[in-house]
Motif scaffolding. Structure first.
Motif, PDB file in Angstrom:
ATOM      1  N   TYR A   1       0.841  -1.194   0.000  1.00  0.00           N
ATOM      2  CA  TYR A   1       0.000   0.000   0.000  1.00  0.00           C
ATOM      3  C   TYR A   1       0.879   1.249   0.000  1.00  0.00           C
ATOM      4  O   TYR A   1       1.961   1.275   0.583  1.00  0.00           O
ATOM      5  N   TYR A   2       0.393   2.269  -0.683  1.00  0.00           N
ATOM      6  CA  TYR A   2       1.018   3.595  -0.650  1.00  0.00           C
ATOM      7  C   TYR A   2      -0.034   4.574  -0.143  1.00  0.00           C
ATOM      8  O   TYR A   2      -0.832   5.093  -0.922  1.00  0.00           O
ATOM      9  N   GLY A   3      -0.052   4.786   1.161  1.00  0.00           N
ATOM     10  CA  GLY A   3      -1.117   5.600   1.728  1.00  0.00           C
ATOM     11  C   GLY A   3      -2.454   4.918   1.527  1.00  0.00           C
ATOM     12  O   GLY A   3      -2.646   3.759   1.931  1.00  0.00           O
ATOM     13  N   ASP A   4      -3.380   5.603   0.875  1.00  0.00           N
ATOM     14  CA  ASP A   4      -4.703   5.035   0.617  1.00  0.00           C
ATOM     15  C   ASP A   4      -4.746   4.192  -0.656  1.00  0.00           C
ATOM     16  O   ASP A   4      -5.761   3.563  -0.959  1.00  0.00           O
ATOM     17  N   VAL A   5      -3.643   4.194  -1.416  1.00  0.00           N
ATOM     18  CA  VAL A   5      -3.608   3.445  -2.675  1.00  0.00           C
ATOM     19  C   VAL A   5      -3.185   1.994  -2.412  1.00  0.00           C
ATOM     20  O   VAL A   5      -2.079   1.740  -1.928  1.00  0.00           O
ATOM     21  N   LYS A   6      -4.065   1.073  -2.728  1.00  0.00           N
ATOM     22  CA  LYS A   6      -3.778  -0.354  -2.544  1.00  0.00           C
ATOM     23  C   LYS A   6      -3.209  -0.907  -3.848  1.00  0.00           C
ATOM     24  O   LYS A   6      -3.918  -1.483  -4.669  1.00  0.00           O
ATOM     25  N   ALA A   7      -1.902  -0.700  -4.025  1.00  0.00           N
ATOM     26  CA  ALA A   7      -1.252  -1.103  -5.272  1.00  0.00           C
ATOM     27  C   ALA A   7      -1.321  -2.611  -5.479  1.00  0.00           C
ATOM     28  O   ALA A   7      -1.573  -3.091  -6.591  1.00  0.00           O
ATOM     29  N   VAL A   8      -1.079  -3.362  -4.417  1.00  0.00           N
ATOM     30  CA  VAL A   8      -1.213  -4.820  -4.427  1.00  0.00           C
ATOM     31  C   VAL A   8      -2.034  -5.188  -3.203  1.00  0.00           C
ATOM     32  O   VAL A   8      -1.622  -4.942  -2.078  1.00  0.00           O
ATOM     33  N   ASP A   9      -3.202  -5.771  -3.435  1.00  0.00           N
ATOM     34  CA  ASP A   9      -4.192  -5.878  -2.368  1.00  0.00           C
ATOM     35  C   ASP A   9      -4.550  -7.334  -2.060  1.00  0.00           C
ATOM     36  O   ASP A   9      -5.653  -7.796  -2.311  1.00  0.00           O
ATOM     37  N   GLY A  10      -3.559  -8.076  -1.541  1.00  0.00           N
ATOM     38  CA  GLY A  10      -3.840  -9.432  -1.072  1.00  0.00           C
ATOM     39  C   GLY A  10      -3.949 -10.462  -2.173  1.00  0.00           C
ATOM     40  O   GLY A  10      -4.910 -11.226  -2.213  1.00  0.00           O
ATOM     41  N   ILE A  11      -2.954 -10.520  -3.061  1.00  0.00           N
ATOM     42  CA  ILE A  11      -3.015 -11.471  -4.163  1.00  0.00           C
ATOM     43  C   ILE A  11      -2.243 -12.744  -3.825  1.00  0.00           C
ATOM     44  O   ILE A  11      -1.269 -12.729  -3.069  1.00  0.00           O
ATOM     45  N   SER A  12      -2.685 -13.850  -4.414  1.00  0.00           N
ATOM     46  CA  SER A  12      -2.042 -15.147  -4.221  1.00  0.00           C
ATOM     47  C   SER A  12      -2.012 -15.888  -5.553  1.00  0.00           C
ATOM     48  O   SER A  12      -2.983 -15.840  -6.324  1.00  0.00           O
TER      49      SER A  12
ATOM     50  N   SER B   1       1.888 -15.694 -17.032  1.00  0.00           N
ATOM     51  CA  SER B   1       1.723 -14.293 -17.417  1.00  0.00           C
ATOM     52  C   SER B   1       0.846 -13.559 -16.421  1.00  0.00           C
ATOM     53  O   SER B   1      -0.241 -14.032 -16.060  1.00  0.00           O
ATOM     54  N   LEU B   2       1.317 -12.395 -15.996  1.00  0.00           N
ATOM     55  CA  LEU B   2       0.551 -11.495 -15.146  1.00  0.00           C
ATOM     56  C   LEU B   2       0.137 -10.313 -16.011  1.00  0.00           C
ATOM     57  O   LEU B   2       0.979  -9.543 -16.475  1.00  0.00           O
ATOM     58  N   LEU B   3      -1.169 -10.192 -16.251  1.00  0.00           N
ATOM     59  CA  LEU B   3      -1.693  -9.189 -17.171  1.00  0.00           C
ATOM     60  C   LEU B   3      -2.551  -8.184 -16.421  1.00  0.00           C
ATOM     61  O   LEU B   3      -3.110  -8.482 -15.371  1.00  0.00           O
ATOM     62  N   GLY B   4      -2.672  -6.997 -16.980  1.00  0.00           N
ATOM     63  CA  GLY B   4      -3.526  -5.984 -16.384  1.00  0.00           C
ATOM     64  C   GLY B   4      -3.302  -4.638 -17.045  1.00  0.00           C
ATOM     65  O   GLY B   4      -2.251  -4.405 -17.657  1.00  0.00           O
ATOM     66  N   PRO B   5      -4.269  -3.745 -16.948  1.00  0.00           N
ATOM     67  CA  PRO B   5      -4.105  -2.402 -17.515  1.00  0.00           C
ATOM     68  C   PRO B   5      -3.092  -1.589 -16.716  1.00  0.00           C
ATOM     69  O   PRO B   5      -2.640  -2.017 -15.648  1.00  0.00           O
ATOM     70  N   ASN B   6      -2.736  -0.434 -17.228  1.00  0.00           N
ATOM     71  CA  ASN B   6      -1.835   0.457 -16.496  1.00  0.00           C
ATOM     72  C   ASN B   6      -2.414   0.756 -15.117  1.00  0.00           C
ATOM     73  O   ASN B   6      -3.607   1.035 -14.980  1.00  0.00           O
ATOM     74  N   GLY B   7      -1.569   0.706 -14.093  1.00  0.00           N
ATOM     75  CA  GLY B   7      -2.022   1.002 -12.737  1.00  0.00           C
ATOM     76  C   GLY B   7      -2.661  -0.164 -12.020  1.00  0.00           C
ATOM     77  O   GLY B   7      -3.175  -0.002 -10.907  1.00  0.00           O
ATOM     78  N   ALA B   8      -2.624  -1.353 -12.633  1.00  0.00           N
ATOM     79  CA  ALA B   8      -3.273  -2.518 -12.014  1.00  0.00           C
ATOM     80  C   ALA B   8      -2.476  -3.075 -10.838  1.00  0.00           C
ATOM     81  O   ALA B   8      -3.024  -3.754  -9.982  1.00  0.00           O
ATOM     82  N   GLY B   9      -1.169  -2.802 -10.808  1.00  0.00           N
ATOM     83  CA  GLY B   9      -0.316  -3.331  -9.741  1.00  0.00           C
ATOM     84  C   GLY B   9       0.681  -4.368 -10.207  1.00  0.00           C
ATOM     85  O   GLY B   9       1.409  -4.946  -9.395  1.00  0.00           O
ATOM     86  N   LYS B  10       0.754  -4.589 -11.523  1.00  0.00           N
ATOM     87  CA  LYS B  10       1.656  -5.621 -12.054  1.00  0.00           C
ATOM     88  C   LYS B  10       3.120  -5.322 -11.750  1.00  0.00           C
ATOM     89  O   LYS B  10       3.840  -6.177 -11.236  1.00  0.00           O
ATOM     90  N   THR B  11       3.553  -4.111 -12.101  1.00  0.00           N
ATOM     91  CA  THR B  11       4.967  -3.776 -11.946  1.00  0.00           C
ATOM     92  C   THR B  11       5.383  -3.802 -10.476  1.00  0.00           C
ATOM     93  O   THR B  11       6.463  -4.295 -10.131  1.00  0.00           O
ATOM     94  N   THR B  12       4.520  -3.304  -9.598  1.00  0.00           N
ATOM     95  CA  THR B  12       4.822  -3.359  -8.164  1.00  0.00           C
ATOM     96  C   THR B  12       4.988  -4.796  -7.708  1.00  0.00           C
ATOM     97  O   THR B  12       5.927  -5.133  -6.971  1.00  0.00           O
ATOM     98  N   THR B  13       4.098  -5.677  -8.166  1.00  0.00           N
ATOM     99  CA  THR B  13       4.185  -7.090  -7.808  1.00  0.00           C
ATOM    100  C   THR B  13       5.500  -7.691  -8.275  1.00  0.00           C
ATOM    101  O   THR B  13       6.212  -8.361  -7.514  1.00  0.00           O
TER     102      THR B  13
ATOM    103  N   HIS C   1      -6.798  -3.091 -10.282  1.00  0.00           N
ATOM    104  CA  HIS C   1      -6.975  -2.404  -9.004  1.00  0.00           C
ATOM    105  C   HIS C   1      -6.358  -3.179  -7.840  1.00  0.00           C
ATOM    106  O   HIS C   1      -6.940  -3.274  -6.754  1.00  0.00           O
ATOM    107  N   GLY C   2      -5.183  -3.765  -8.099  1.00  0.00           N
ATOM    108  CA  GLY C   2      -4.448  -4.433  -7.032  1.00  0.00           C
ATOM    109  C   GLY C   2      -4.885  -5.848  -6.715  1.00  0.00           C
ATOM    110  O   GLY C   2      -4.298  -6.490  -5.848  1.00  0.00           O
ATOM    111  N   LYS C   3      -5.895  -6.351  -7.408  1.00  0.00           N
ATOM    112  CA  LYS C   3      -6.406  -7.693  -7.133  1.00  0.00           C
ATOM    113  C   LYS C   3      -6.366  -8.555  -8.382  1.00  0.00           C
ATOM    114  O   LYS C   3      -6.401  -8.040  -9.505  1.00  0.00           O
ATOM    115  N   ILE C   4      -6.304  -9.859  -8.197  1.00  0.00           N
ATOM    116  CA  ILE C   4      -6.438 -10.789  -9.310  1.00  0.00           C
ATOM    117  C   ILE C   4      -7.918 -11.039  -9.534  1.00  0.00           C
ATOM    118  O   ILE C   4      -8.619 -11.511  -8.640  1.00  0.00           O
TER     119      ILE C   4
END
Length: 290
Positions: free
Chosen positions: A12-23, A33-45, A204-207
């Motif tokens: 989390y970055y403040g209120d932003v849940k970049a990666v929100d409990g993924i498994s 492959s980990l796919l997602g739009p920009n801002g989904a949390g892929k790069t952080t993961t 949005h940080g989730k799978i």
């Protein structure tokens, strides 16, 4: 056998849940492959898994062992191609490969890497003279130079022309056939569909969906699209109609085409079955995100 396991990972970055409990679990010898739009949390993961960023919560297991941070032994078994790579401008391509090969103390033969990535024609050129596509090929080559067990490829074919992209695909398949594991992120859905054994779609940080490409397509509920032209008023339910060009959705394309040919004068028939890109757009929306 699993080579990487992630349990309830959070960042989390403040209120932003970049990666929100993924498994998820990555099996040895597969392309994941980990796919997602920009801002989904892929790069952080990916950066957390590569040891470049610290997690807030969750568990990461490499090769069956829980890792709070990446030790040197684990790092030697990992290859990384970042979205942007920086090399020494005045070194040649061959000197760059030698440098990274030397950092690990072991790895693939330089001649094998040069051949696999078709770097023969540029091996004596300095890095600063390379085009964007050539530099990207070098970055992917460096990711494999230490003969890793798992390689992280973050947008590896961005900036490459179609021919070079296909060549990278063949290299990925080559290493997969040797039992290597590839962790891929890409915005090219065709690439993910062709290469992946397993896909996780993140938003949005989730799978939000996971499975093989074929299982995701088959369970999507999407229909086959049939397009055709006609100078007649064709009495079918259509999605779009403009200047005699029809776009129709159907579960039974064969029956539809038989009816079209039997009852109307139609031409330029095109059949398009649902693909991974259609699934991705259905799940994440079609609006561009910055």
């Amino acid at each position: 056998m699993e080579i990487l396991k992630v349990v309830n990972l959070k960042k989390y970055y403040g209120d932003v849940k970049a990666v929100d409990g993924i498994s998820f679990t990555v099996e040895r010898g597969t392309v994941f492959s980990l796919l997602g739009p920009n801002g989904a949390g892929k790069t952080t993961t990916v950066e957390i898994l590569e040891g470049l960023r610290k997690k807030d919560e969750g568990e990461i297991y490499y090769f069956g062992e829980k890792k709070e941070s990446l030790d040197s032994e684990t790092k030697r078994k990992i290859g990384v191609c970042l979205q942007k790579s920086a090399f020494f401008d005045n070194l040649t391509v061959l000197e760059t490969l030698k440098l990274f090969r030397g950092l690990y103390g072991k790895g693939l033969k330089l001649s094998e890497v040069v051949d696999l990535f078709q770097l023969e024609k540029i091996e004596r050129r300095r890095v600063k003279t390379l085009s964007g596509g050539q530099l990207q090929r070098l970055a992917v080559a460096v990711a494999f130079i230490n003969d890793p067990e798992i390689v992280f490829l973050d947008e590896p074919t961005t900036g490459l022309d179609p021919q070079a992209r296909r060549q990278i695909w063949s290299v990925i398949e080559h290493f997969k056939n040797q039992g290597k594991t590839i962790f891929l992120t890409t915005h090219y859905m065709e690439e993910a569909e062709k290469l992946s054994d397993y896909v996780c779609i993140m938003d949005h940080g989730k799978i939000i969906a996971e499975g093989t490409p074929s299982s995701l397509i088959n369970s999507s509920g999407l229909k086959t699209v049939v397009e055709f032209d006609s100078d007649q008023n064709v009495d079918v339910k259509y999605l779009e109609k403009k200047d005699g060009h029809y776009v129709v959705e159907t579960d039974t394309p064969e029956d539809l085409i038989k009816e079209l040919l039997r009852r109307w004068n139609v031409s330029n028939i095109v059949i398009r079955k649902p693909n991974l890109e259609d699934v991705f757009l259905k799940l994440t929306g079609r609006d561009l995100r910055e």
